[in-house]
Design an enzyme around this catalytic site. Structure first.
Site, PDB file in Angstrom:
ATOM      1  CG  ASP A 286      61.922  -4.380  19.967  1.00 19.49           C
ATOM      2  OD1 ASP A 286      62.063  -4.123  21.168  1.00 19.49           O
ATOM      3  OD2 ASP A 286      62.174  -3.561  19.048  1.00 19.49           O
TER       4      ASP A 286
ATOM      5  CG  ASP B  19      63.740  -9.065  15.496  1.00 17.04           C
ATOM      6  OD1 ASP B  19      63.737  -7.893  15.074  1.00 17.04           O
ATOM      7  OD2 ASP B  19      62.847  -9.531  16.234  1.00 17.04           O
TER       8      ASP B  19
END
Length: 271
Positions: A127, A125
């Site tokens: 953020d 991922d």
């Protein structure tokens, strides 16, 4: 007298005379139909004679017998599983017919191209896992600034890198296929990754348009990426993202601005 009466008896009618009278009694439409039938019969006889000379008179009868045998065999050995498969094929055919296609099965295009190297894949991922960004300038520090155009408006994002990100990418790239899978917009995330991965350790990038919207939540469905689920893992701070494959996930603590954070160092040692 008797002889005279015999002479006056009606003459016998031939078959031709009877047919002529029948022909006259028919309506014009019936006459045309009858004439067409006669012509077709004549053509059929001529074709039959021609096929006889060519030695292929049994072609049509063989086709009928073969077709009958195939249908009979299929019907005899039909079972429940075949019926279910046939039902699915019929539904697919109806669907494809509406879409003007000629295929009999529906296929889903994988989100990623086939892997060149025979390596396991790690999905990361972006953020709050690798970086943290904000539209307001931090008071203490930030690592770089990106200015994407979103909905026609330029926006400033101040990005803070999570401690250990550079070492993690370099270490994993030598043994794994690295893919960043983010729910962020491409306009923003692509600029961040260009600055974050200058050495091109990341093999592929997947953005919000690759996520599935399930009940209003963005889910990263690993079944669509084109990789064997036994050889993939996803690292994310949001459990909703990997809710379809929780057994393939590593939940990481969200990152904001803690300069003492050591989660990526732990992750590096784990892999």
């Amino acid at each position: 007298m008797v002889s005279k009466m015999k002479k006056k008896a009606a003459p016998t009618k031939s078959i031709k005379d009877i047919n002529r009278r029948r022909w006259r009694r028919k309506t014009p439409i019936k006459n045309v139909v009858a004439a067409s039938s006669a012509v077709l019969s004549s053509i059929h006889r001529r074709i039959s004679k021609l096929l006889t000379k060519l030695g292929i008179t049994s072609l049509s009868s063989n086709r009928k017998r073969n077709s009958y045998k195939i249908l009979k065999k299929t019907t005899t050995h039909f079972n429940f599983h075949q019926e279910s498969s046939l039902d699915n094929v019929c539904k697919t055919l109806l669907f494809d017919d509406n879409e003007s296609t000629t295929t009999t099965t529906t296929t889903t295009t994988a989100l990623l191209p086939p892997s060149i190297l025979n390596r396991k894949t790690i999905f990361l991922d972006l953020d709050e896992t690798l970086i943290h960004s904000t539209t307001t300038r931090p008071l203490d520090r930030f690592d770089f600034l990106v200015r994407p155009i979103i909905d026609g408006t330029p926006m400033d994002f101040y990005v803070v890198k999570r401690p250990g990100i550079d070492e993690l990418l370099e270490s994993l790239a030598s043994r794994f296929e690295i893919v960043v899978f983010t729910a962020a917009l491409k306009e923003y995330a692509s600029l961040v990754l260009d600055r974050l991965d200058r050495n091109r350790f990341i093999s592929h990038r997947l953005y919000r348009d690759s996520c599935r919207n399930i009940d209003g939540r963005l889910v990263k469905d690993l079944a669509l990426v084109g990789r064997d689920l036994k050889s993939v893992v996803i690292v994310d701070d949001n459990p909703v993202s990997f809710s379809n494959q929780p057994e393939n996930a590593i939940l990481i603590k969200p990152f904001v601005d803690d300069i003492c954070d050591r989660e990526l160092w732990k992750l590096r040692r784990f892999f």
